[in-house]
Scaffold this active site. Structure first.
Site, PDB file in Angstrom:
ATOM      1  CG  ASP A  89      -2.002   1.062   1.128  1.00 59.65           C
ATOM      2  OD1 ASP A  89      -2.202   1.624   0.029  1.00 59.65           O
ATOM      3  OD2 ASP A  89      -2.644   1.341   2.150  1.00 59.65           O
ATOM      4  CG  ASP A 269      -4.116   4.419  -3.336  1.00 60.12           C
ATOM      5  OD1 ASP A 269      -3.344   3.776  -2.603  1.00 60.12           O
ATOM      6  OD2 ASP A 269      -5.345   4.435  -3.171  1.00 60.12           O
TER       7      ASP A 269
END
Length: 287
Positions: A89, A269
């Site tokens: 992440d 992201d």
């Protein structure tokens, strides 16, 4: 709400995070990552998962995890190491374990006594901070890496925790007794410990239609020229809030010859599946 000039766009790219162009061919360390489509709770709505994440990022709140499509890295913790399947992440920065596979204390485990907690919007974890030895792939070891050892988790089906490689400032406020403190990420510590010469992590995703497949890589210390052709384009981190809190960049968006946004800020992201623009801009352009 944001004015049109600062509307938040979430983008998913294969990007080397850096402020200036460079390529490193030696001393690269690569960690395979696996795409996993989470269908444990029945049919999923990827769009709805992403919309929830985008809303939290736009609000500048704590990051949250996409529970639909996730990218997993096998990470060793301790000596001897226990292997954990962690979500990769770039939208968060705490590394933690224990959502599924239990943490095993070894000779390298040190309990700092610090409570740690992160609320991801669609999930959360709380537990205790430890420092321990982390192994990323073959020959890539980090000593005294801060990790969260979860005693409570919700919303992390199919993963053992998170490998957070976002900006370290995102960890501020996660240590209950030291809310102003930040925690160095695995990339930060690889650099400070001299394992990699540049504080850089590159992310590669290859297209796939498979539900579960190893189709990506994290490369620490530079970029792997064998994985691309031509030159990599670099852009500085944006100063537009809240994108500047993350790996945010300035961009323009066009569709054919139509300019959708001449200037906006977006976030790179790995936890978001699709490309997003603000609903109001989309409706305006589609009328």
């Amino acid at each position: 709400m944001f004015p049109a000039a600062s509307l938040l766009t979430i983008i998913l790219l294969a990007l080397s995070i850096a402020a200036s162009p460079f390529e490193i061919r030696d001393s690269l360390f690569t960690l395979p990552i696996t795409r996993r489509l989470n269908v444990s709770d029945g049919p999923i709505n990827l769009l709805q998962h992403d919309k929830t994440r985008v809303a939290a990022l736009k609000a500048g709140s704590l990051p949250l995890v996409n529970e639909g499509t996730i990218y997993i890295a096998a990470v060793g913790v301790g000596s001897p190491a226990t292997t954990f399947n962690l979500i990769v992440d770039t939208g968060s920065s705490n590394t933690w374990v224990g959502a599924d596979t239990a943490y095993v204390k070894t000779s390298t485990s040190v309990n700092t006594g610090q409570p740690v907690e992160v609320n991801y919007g669609s999930g959360s974890f709380s537990g205790t901070e430890y420092t321990d030895t982390i192994t990323l792939g073959s020959g890539l070891t980090i000593t005294k890496q801060s990790i969260g050892v979860a005693s409570y988790t919700v919303g992390f089906t199919g993963a053992d925790g998170i490998l957070g490689i976002g900006p370290a400032d995102l960890t501020a406020g996660t240590l209950t007794n030291s809310p102003a403190a930040t925690i160095p990420t695995v990339t930060d510590n690889l650099h400070s410990q001299g394992t990699i010469s540049q504080n850089v992590v590159s992310v590669l995703f290859e297209p796939t239609a498979s539900q579960t497949i190893t189709n990506g890589e994290l490369t620490f210390g530079g970029t792997d020229a064998a994985k691309y052709t031509g030159d990599i384009g670099y852009t500085p981190i944006t100063t537009t809030n809240p994108a500047s809190t993350y790996w945010g960049i300035n961009e323009s968006i066009t569709y054919g010859s139509t300019t959708i946004l001449s200037s906006t800020a977006g976030i790179v992201d790995t936890g978001t599946t699709f490309l997003y623009i603000a609903t109001g801009v989309h409706l305006e352009c589609s009328e």
